[in-house]
Design a protein around this motif. Structure first.
Motif, PDB file in Angstrom:
ATOM      1  N   UNK A 196      -8.956   2.578  -3.931  1.00 51.65           N
ATOM      2  CA  UNK A 196      -8.045   1.866  -4.815  1.00 51.65           C
ATOM      3  C   UNK A 196      -6.594   1.913  -4.397  1.00 51.65           C
ATOM      4  N   UNK A 197      -6.250   2.765  -3.428  1.00 56.58           N
ATOM      5  CA  UNK A 197      -4.855   2.844  -2.963  1.00 56.58           C
ATOM      6  C   UNK A 197      -4.579   1.720  -1.964  1.00 56.58           C
ATOM      7  N   UNK A 198      -3.285   1.517  -1.687  1.00 52.68           N
ATOM      8  CA  UNK A 198      -2.900   0.461  -0.742  1.00 52.68           C
ATOM      9  C   UNK A 198      -3.445   0.748   0.650  1.00 52.68           C
ATOM     10  N   UNK A 199      -3.437   2.019   1.043  1.00 52.28           N
ATOM     11  CA  UNK A 199      -3.943   2.393   2.367  1.00 52.28           C
ATOM     12  C   UNK A 199      -5.423   2.083   2.500  1.00 52.28           C
ATOM     13  N   UNK A 200      -6.184   2.306   1.410  1.00 52.10           N
ATOM     14  CA  UNK A 200      -7.636   2.094   1.443  1.00 52.10           C
ATOM     15  C   UNK A 200      -8.012   0.636   1.683  1.00 52.10           C
ATOM     16  N   UNK A 201      -7.068  -0.287   1.453  1.00 53.25           N
ATOM     17  CA  UNK A 201      -7.366  -1.710   1.669  1.00 53.25           C
ATOM     18  C   UNK A 201      -7.516  -2.046   3.143  1.00 53.25           C
ATOM     19  N   UNK A 202      -7.032  -1.168   4.011  1.00 51.43           N
ATOM     20  CA  UNK A 202      -7.251  -1.351   5.442  1.00 51.43           C
ATOM     21  C   UNK A 202      -6.266  -2.239   6.155  1.00 51.43           C
ATOM     22  N   UNK A 203      -5.055  -2.391   5.588  1.00 51.20           N
ATOM     23  CA  UNK A 203      -4.016  -3.187   6.248  1.00 51.20           C
ATOM     24  C   UNK A 203      -3.360  -2.334   7.336  1.00 51.20           C
ATOM     25  N   UNK A 204      -3.779  -2.518   8.585  1.00 55.63           N
ATOM     26  CA  UNK A 204      -3.340  -1.642   9.680  1.00 55.63           C
ATOM     27  C   UNK A 204      -1.826  -1.695   9.910  1.00 55.63           C
ATOM     28  N   UNK A 205      -1.195  -2.889   9.990  1.00 57.84           N
ATOM     29  CA  UNK A 205       0.267  -2.907  10.177  1.00 57.84           C
ATOM     30  C   UNK A 205       1.008  -2.157   9.071  1.00 57.84           C
ATOM     31  N   UNK A 206       0.549  -2.294   7.813  1.00 60.99           N
ATOM     32  CA  UNK A 206       1.193  -1.604   6.691  1.00 60.99           C
ATOM     33  C   UNK A 206       1.032  -0.092   6.819  1.00 60.99           C
ATOM     34  N   UNK A 207      -0.165   0.356   7.194  1.00 63.43           N
ATOM     35  CA  UNK A 207      -0.417   1.797   7.368  1.00 63.43           C
ATOM     36  C   UNK A 207       0.466   2.357   8.479  1.00 63.43           C
TER      37      UNK A 207
END
Length: 250
Positions: A196-207
């Motif tokens: 449920x966190x933003x990191x868990x969504x898998x957006x590599x550039x954002x991470x």
């Protein structure tokens, strides 16, 4: 399988260096074999899936493309091999890394907790980031391995021994491991993040941007030394043994 189990402590240290809670909170140097059952179960079918696909694709494309296109053949074969292998690798990687970062839990506890909280899809958290790590890695490692073997074979004028192929594998693996470390950091963060966190969504550039903001360049290359050690030593043993057995059987 022998490589994965023997060098497993290096992989654990790498995971903990890359974890968001920090190295010591993730377990430090204690319990370095946490998660090893998952690695043991996935190692054999993962490697088999990769090399069956890699060699099959390489043979298929060799008849369609000229000798000058050999690097392209190796890149395409390795990329396809990684995608197929990730179908097996990712679930074992999810369970393994979560156990490594929480050494008080056992592998089966982590597996059941993942299925209970996220369902079967939870075992494939980070599939995209793993594929996006493995393909660039293979695009560097395998063409470089084949190139180094060809170069060495031309210079000495005879077929390489298995130990020489192993040295080429170790060099190619170390280089590929270093340049793809930021992608490995992103993959680890995505797998270890809470659902449920933003990191868990898998957006590599954002991470990667978040890691850069908090830890700078060292954060992006966290765990690069144990990762290089694991893959270079592992590449020496694995690719050397692979070449020896392949020449013996074929």
């Amino acid at each position: 399988m022998c490589v994965d189990l023997t060098l497993f402590p290096l992989d654990t240290i790498k995971t903990r260096l890359q974890s968001p809670q920090g190295f010591y909170r993730a377990g430090g140097f204690g319990g370095v074999y946490a998660g090893v059952p998952s690695a043991a179960v996935g190692s054999f079918p993962n490697a088999a899936a990769f090399f069956v696909t890699y060699e099959g694709t390489k043979s298929l494309l060799a008849g369609c493309l000229s000798g000058r296109m050999a690097p392209v053949t190796h890149m395409l074969a390795a990329s396809l091999g990684e995608i197929v292998a990730c179908l097996i690798r990712v679930p074992t990687e999810v369970v393994k890394q979560r156990t490594q970062a929480s050494p008080v839990l056992h592998t089966h506890h982590v597996l059941m907790a993942t299925l209970r909280e996220e369902g079967f899809r939870g075992l494939y958290r980070g599939f995209g980031s793993t594929v996006l790590r493995e393909i660039p890695f293979s695009l560097v490692q395998f063409p470089l391995w084949e190139y180094l073997k060809t170069l060495w074979r031309r210079r000495q004028g005879t077929q390489l021994d298995s130990w020489q192929a192993a040295v080429c594998g170790a060099v190619a693996g170390a280089i590929a491991a270093f340049v793809t470390t930021p992608l490995d950091v992103a993959k680890t963060r995505i797998i270890l993040s809470k659902a449920g966190t933003a990191t868990a969504r898998g957006n590599i550039p954002l991470v990667l941007y978040e890691v850069w903001k908090r830890r700078g360049l060292p954060g992006l290359f966290a765990g690069s030394i144990p990762r290089m050690a694991f893959i270079s030593v592992g590449g020496f043993i694995f690719l050397g043994a692979y070449e020896k057995v392949r020449h013996t059987l074929l």
